[in-house]
Write a protein that holds these residues in place. Structure first.
Motif, PDB file in Angstrom:
ATOM      1  N   ASN A 165     131.453  61.744  54.920  1.00  0.00           N
ATOM      2  CA  ASN A 165     131.761  61.502  53.495  1.00  0.00           C
ATOM      3  C   ASN A 165     132.707  62.315  52.878  1.00  0.00           C
ATOM      4  N   ASN A 166     133.823  62.279  53.545  1.00  0.00           N
ATOM      5  CA  ASN A 166     135.026  63.412  53.056  1.00  0.00           C
ATOM      6  C   ASN A 166     135.821  62.858  51.928  1.00  0.00           C
ATOM      7  N   ASP A 167     136.575  63.633  51.512  1.00  0.00           N
ATOM      8  CA  ASP A 167     137.766  63.251  50.581  1.00  0.00           C
ATOM      9  C   ASP A 167     139.150  63.592  51.168  1.00  0.00           C
ATOM     10  N   PRO A 168     139.660  62.352  51.544  1.00  0.00           N
ATOM     11  CA  PRO A 168     140.967  62.617  52.433  1.00  0.00           C
ATOM     12  C   PRO A 168     142.218  63.202  51.278  1.00  0.00           C
ATOM     13  N   PHE A 169     142.051  62.709  50.242  1.00  0.00           N
ATOM     14  CA  PHE A 169     142.988  63.154  48.930  1.00  0.00           C
ATOM     15  C   PHE A 169     143.012  64.430  48.528  1.00  0.00           C
ATOM     16  N   ILE A 170     141.839  65.183  48.489  1.00  0.00           N
ATOM     17  CA  ILE A 170     141.676  66.644  48.487  1.00  0.00           C
ATOM     18  C   ILE A 170     142.215  67.221  49.545  1.00  0.00           C
ATOM     19  N   GLU A 171     141.869  66.937  50.955  1.00  0.00           N
ATOM     20  CA  GLU A 171     141.960  67.497  52.047  1.00  0.00           C
ATOM     21  C   GLU A 171     143.604  67.436  52.232  1.00  0.00           C
ATOM     22  N   LYS A 172     144.432  66.525  52.017  1.00  0.00           N
ATOM     23  CA  LYS A 172     145.529  66.417  51.883  1.00  0.00           C
ATOM     24  C   LYS A 172     146.246  67.537  51.026  1.00  0.00           C
ATOM     25  N   LYS A 173     145.911  67.625  50.009  1.00  0.00           N
ATOM     26  CA  LYS A 173     146.517  68.410  49.185  1.00  0.00           C
ATOM     27  C   LYS A 173     146.212  69.995  49.319  1.00  0.00           C
ATOM     28  N   THR A 183     137.404  70.225  55.747  1.00  0.00           N
ATOM     29  CA  THR A 183     136.640  69.011  55.571  1.00  0.00           C
ATOM     30  C   THR A 183     135.903  69.126  54.173  1.00  0.00           C
ATOM     31  N   ILE A 184     136.337  68.418  53.082  1.00  0.00           N
ATOM     32  CA  ILE A 184     135.745  68.604  51.723  1.00  0.00           C
ATOM     33  C   ILE A 184     134.957  67.160  51.532  1.00  0.00           C
ATOM     34  N   PRO A 185     133.679  67.411  51.001  1.00  0.00           N
ATOM     35  CA  PRO A 185     133.012  66.246  50.695  1.00  0.00           C
ATOM     36  C   PRO A 185     133.080  65.385  49.487  1.00  0.00           C
ATOM     37  N   GLY A 186     133.038  64.019  49.450  1.00  0.00           N
ATOM     38  CA  GLY A 186     133.438  63.264  48.375  1.00  0.00           C
ATOM     39  C   GLY A 186     132.704  63.677  47.177  1.00  0.00           C
ATOM     40  N   THR A 187     131.504  64.552  47.163  1.00  0.00           N
ATOM     41  CA  THR A 187     130.946  64.919  45.968  1.00  0.00           C
ATOM     42  C   THR A 187     131.705  66.160  45.218  1.00  0.00           C
ATOM     43  N   TYR A 188     132.774  66.668  45.770  1.00  0.00           N
ATOM     44  CA  TYR A 188     133.531  67.856  45.055  1.00  0.00           C
ATOM     45  C   TYR A 188     134.706  67.103  44.363  1.00  0.00           C
ATOM     46  N   GLU A 193     143.480  73.794  39.692  1.00  0.00           N
ATOM     47  CA  GLU A 193     144.657  74.055  40.617  1.00  0.00           C
ATOM     48  C   GLU A 193     145.833  74.801  40.115  1.00  0.00           C
ATOM     49  N   ASP A 194     146.458  75.587  40.807  1.00  0.00           N
ATOM     50  CA  ASP A 194     147.635  76.466  40.458  1.00  0.00           C
ATOM     51  C   ASP A 194     148.496  76.524  41.682  1.00  0.00           C
ATOM     52  N   LYS A 195     149.626  77.274  41.725  1.00  0.00           N
ATOM     53  CA  LYS A 195     150.116  77.786  42.994  1.00  0.00           C
ATOM     54  C   LYS A 195     149.330  78.732  43.669  1.00  0.00           C
ATOM     55  N   ASP A 196     148.889  78.449  45.070  1.00  0.00           N
ATOM     56  CA  ASP A 196     148.312  79.191  45.849  1.00  0.00           C
ATOM     57  C   ASP A 196     146.942  79.274  45.455  1.00  0.00           C
ATOM     58  N   PHE A 197     146.488  78.407  44.747  1.00  0.00           N
ATOM     59  CA  PHE A 197     144.898  78.319  44.319  1.00  0.00           C
ATOM     60  C   PHE A 197     144.262  77.023  44.091  1.00  0.00           C
ATOM     61  N   ILE A 198     143.035  76.692  44.474  1.00  0.00           N
ATOM     62  CA  ILE A 198     142.560  75.486  44.041  1.00  0.00           C
ATOM     63  C   ILE A 198     141.118  75.627  43.909  1.00  0.00           C
ATOM     64  N   TRP A 199     140.465  75.181  42.996  1.00  0.00           N
ATOM     65  CA  TRP A 199     138.833  75.517  42.807  1.00  0.00           C
ATOM     66  C   TRP A 199     138.317  74.036  42.693  1.00  0.00           C
ATOM     67  N   LEU A 200     137.442  73.950  43.622  1.00  0.00           N
ATOM     68  CA  LEU A 200     136.452  72.739  43.948  1.00  0.00           C
ATOM     69  C   LEU A 200     135.012  72.834  43.455  1.00  0.00           C
ATOM     70  N   ARG A 201     134.655  71.685  42.671  1.00  0.00           N
ATOM     71  CA  ARG A 201     133.328  71.896  41.959  1.00  0.00           C
ATOM     72  C   ARG A 201     132.428  70.877  42.296  1.00  0.00           C
ATOM     73  N   PHE A 202     131.110  71.230  42.739  1.00  0.00           N
ATOM     74  CA  PHE A 202     130.266  69.767  42.765  1.00  0.00           C
ATOM     75  C   PHE A 202     129.135  70.187  41.692  1.00  0.00           C
ATOM     76  N   LYS A 203     128.911  69.376  40.821  1.00  0.00           N
ATOM     77  CA  LYS A 203     128.068  69.937  39.519  1.00  0.00           C
ATOM     78  C   LYS A 203     126.970  68.759  39.452  1.00  0.00           C
ATOM     79  N   THR A 204     125.799  69.419  39.411  1.00  0.00           N
ATOM     80  CA  THR A 204     124.553  68.471  39.157  1.00  0.00           C
ATOM     81  C   THR A 204     123.612  68.950  38.003  1.00  0.00           C
TER      82      THR A 204
END
Length: 329
Positions: A165-173, A183-188, A193-204
């Motif tokens: 259940n991965n997210d190809p778009f985020i993985e490509k980025k 491999t990043i789950p689709g729930t994130y 994001e910025d140069k040399d930084f990305i923050w992914l979040r799964f919030k419930t």
């Protein structure tokens, strides 16, 4: 049973059936013979007539020792105990099994770690011999390898779910920005994001799980260097819940735990495991970080996962983010 619990179980069963129908999964996992069992669960097969109270308590103590890197006591594994006569085909499909097969007629005492004997992914740790005391010596001599094999198998199973259940778009980025695959789950979702930084979040409703990836200049993989870099990144990019608050590594003995020469896949680097806290607020929780040099050797890439789950058990959440981090290649 509460409606929410029933609903969660239904979702899980639907998801599991969808995953089982996938033709492709994590390399080496047979989707048509998928293992069963809850997260962090281990089956111990041991006949009571051969096991002394002391031996059983020792085995329990090793398997249920506290999960490292948590701010509360939770066992590394939850233990189910069966005798060999009750070890039926259903339980043979469990993901994590430790089996003591004792018979006075056996000529020797042996120990092995076997994979995918009855299902996949599966670890079957097999003690076979004529004397419980001799087998206990083998257990004590190899207890670290046993714990590591069971732990890695739990992560592998999480990685299978993630890959299904991965997210190809985020993985490509991530590949474009950091030249790594993960491999990043689709729930994130991308929180920032910025140069040399990305923050992914799964919030419930009850908790948050985060993945951060960042690049810093230099080749410092020391404990203090990694702590300083992480604190600078989180202070700059991750705001707390109140004004001017931000997360940092909590320096509370014995944390953070540091280990170098750690190999994840084909990458060798260093890991930090411990607790984070918020400057200016009371938030906190566990984290796991893996850092390594990029292909030029002039920059450090760090991939980290951390959890905010107040009033909840955190072991399985921490293993989820650790499994995501360790999918890096």
């Amino acid at each position: 049973m509460k409606k929410t619990t029933f609903y969660t179980i239904c979702l899980f069963m639907v998801a599991l059936s969808l995953f089982s129908c996938k033709k492709n999964g994590v390399k080496g996992i047979k989707v048509d013979n998928f293992s069963n069992g809850k997260a962090g669960e281990v089956i111990l097969v041991l006949d009571q007539k051969y096991a002394s109270k002391e031996a059983l308590n020792y085995i329990k103590g090793i398997l249920t020792q506290p999960q490292p890197g948590l701010n509360q006591i939770e066992p590394m594994f939850d233990l189910l105990i069966f005798e060999n006569k009750d070890f039926t085909s259903h339980f043979q499909r469990h993901r994590n099994i430790i089996q003591f097969d004792i018979n006075p007629n056996y000529a020797s005492n042996t120990y092995s770690i076997e994979t995918n004997v009855w299902s996949s992914p599966q670890i079957h740790i097999y003690f076979r011999g004529n004397d419980m005391n001799s087998l206990m010596l083998l257990f004590m001599e190899n207890e670290n390898d046993i714990i590591n094999a069971l732990y890695d198998n739990d992560l592998k199973r999480v990685q299978y779910y993630t890959s299904s259940n991965n997210d190809p778009f985020i993985e490509k980025k991530i590949k474009e920005n950091f030249d790594i695959r993960i491999t990043i789950p689709g729930t994130y979702n991308v929180a920032r994001e910025d140069k040399d930084f990305i923050w992914l979040r799964f919030k419930t409703v009850r908790n948050d799980r985060f993945i951060i990836i960042y690049k810093t200049q230099g080749n410092d993989l020391s404990k203090q260097g990694l702590m300083n870099a992480r604190n600078e990144i989180t202070k700059t990019y991750i705001p707390g819940a109140v004004k001017d608050a931000y997360p940092v590594v909590a320096e509370v003995q014995p944390f953070p735990l540091y280990k170098d020469n750690v190999t994840v896949g084909a990458i060798t680097g260093a890991e930090l495991r411990g607790l984070w806290e918020c400057v200016g607020d009371k938030m906190g929780g566990p984290f796991y970080n893996f850092s390594f040099l990029d292909k030029t050797g002039e920059n450090v890439i760090s991939v980290g996962g951390f959890v905010y789950a107040p009033e909840e058990e955190k072991r399985d959440y921490l293993r989820e983010v650790e499994a995501i981090v360790k999918s890096v290649k």
